[in-house]
Design an enzyme around this catalytic site. Structure first.
Site, PDB file in Angstrom:
ATOM      1  CD  GLU A 172     -81.163 -38.157 -32.347  1.00  0.00           C
ATOM      2  OE1 GLU A 172     -80.733 -38.855 -33.286  1.00  0.00           O
ATOM      3  OE2 GLU A 172     -80.891 -38.370 -31.159  1.00  0.00           O
ATOM      4  CE1 TYR A 223     -79.398 -34.315 -31.415  1.00  0.00           C
ATOM      5  CE2 TYR A 223     -79.871 -34.398 -33.761  1.00  0.00           C
ATOM      6  CZ  TYR A 223     -79.293 -34.946 -32.635  1.00  0.00           C
ATOM      7  OH  TYR A 223     -78.586 -36.134 -32.736  1.00  0.00           O
ATOM      8  CG  ASP A 235     -79.244 -33.771 -27.436  1.00  0.00           C
ATOM      9  OD1 ASP A 235     -78.244 -33.448 -26.764  1.00  0.00           O
ATOM     10  OD2 ASP A 235     -79.290 -34.812 -28.125  1.00  0.00           O
ATOM     11  CG  ASN A 277     -75.255 -33.879 -28.889  1.00  0.00           C
ATOM     12  OD1 ASN A 277     -75.048 -34.938 -28.315  1.00  0.00           O
ATOM     13  ND2 ASN A 277     -76.059 -33.778 -29.930  1.00  0.00           N
ATOM     14  CG  ASP A 300     -80.156 -42.292 -26.619  1.00  0.00           C
ATOM     15  OD1 ASP A 300     -81.161 -41.652 -26.964  1.00  0.00           O
ATOM     16  OD2 ASP A 300     -79.107 -42.308 -27.299  1.00  0.00           O
TER      17      ASP A 300
END
Length: 270
Positions: A34, A117, A158, A160, A258
């Site tokens: 990101e 990602y 990441d 997710n 975050d």
């Protein structure tokens, strides 16, 4: 070989924090997700150069974007699905900047490192969720086409997806989300079944170690976290992992991402 994966959530906003992570941990490899930028800002790139880091970047304006920073100069940098195409029938590549890999010199012939990602997936049952599942299937296709599970390879990023129940602090809130539904977990398991080991889970099988906390509803101070940032390694490399942990302190302070960095150390010199 110290490897870190971190969803920086805007490399422009988090530039100083990124340099702080490098100064504190001195990783050999840092996988970023990101970036939210087509390239690294020049002032940040200059600071990386002063610290002796090389950068391989696959950026995108406003959204997505992945990179690999390394002390040793990366070679054979590959972008996206490497010419295989995201759509097996149409051959078109993924339009989003979500995947980059490079060879990192480190003992023998080096280590192939992927920074990934994975798509968030939006709402379960939506077109975005279908894209998420298809993306994971295509990543497994890529691993099968380009690699074997007995070569040294790291897939970090990441994802997710929270792989296990112990990776979710408050299951009642998250079990119906795209991070936790069975279809998402099965998709990630299919990638892992290539022959990958989740090194943080291997060191902390009891769970309760999280890498992401929502900005909203005081999730971090309330302990409402998920573990969705993962470092996978092929079997021989995973056996050489001496430690794996999360830098929770990076989630504190002014304007944090975050996500918190996930760190893995490998005693790798075959």
């Amino acid at each position: 070989m110290r490897t870190i994966t971190w969803n920086v959530n805007s490399v422009k906003v988090r530039g100083e924090r990124l340099l702080g992570v490098l100064d504190r941990h001195e990783p050999d490899v840092l996988c970023l997700q990101e970036l939210k930028a087509p390239e690294l800002p020049k002032d940040l790139a200059d600071e990386l150069d002063r610290r002796g880091y090389h950068a391989a970047v696959h950026g995108q304006k406003t959204y997505n974007g992945v990179a690999i920073l390394s002390k040793a100069e990366p070679t054979d940098v590959r972008i996206g699905f490497e010419g295989l195409g995201f759509d097996p029938e149409g051959g078109e590549d993924d339009p989003h900047a979500r995947l980059i890999s490079a060879m990192i010199p480190c003992g023998g012939d080096g280590v192939r490192v992927y920074s990934a990602y994975f798509p968030n997936g939006g709402e379960v049952g939506s077109d975005k969720f279908a894209y998420k599942l298809a993306w994971m299937r295509r990543l497994r296709d890529l691993l099968d086409a380009r690699h074997t599970n007995d070569e040294p390879l790291i897939l970090a990023g990441d994802m997710n997806v929270a792989p296990f129940g112990g990776d979710v602090a408050k299951p009642e809130r998250w079990n119906d989300s795209t991070h936790c539904v069975p279809e998402a977990r099965e998709g990630l398991q299919h990638v892992e079944a290539f022959g990958l080991t989740d090194v943080l889970h291997a060191k902390h099988p009891q769970g309760g170690v999280y890498s992401w906390w929502d900005y909203r509803q005081l999730a971090f101070p309330k302990g409402d976290g998920l573990r969705i940032d993962i470092i996978y390694a092929t079997k021989e490399l995973a056996r050489a992992c001496t430690d794996a942990r999360v830098d929770r302190d990076e989630r504190k302070g002014k304007q944090p991402s975050d996500h918190a960095p996930v760190i893995a150390d490998f005693d790798w010199n075959p």
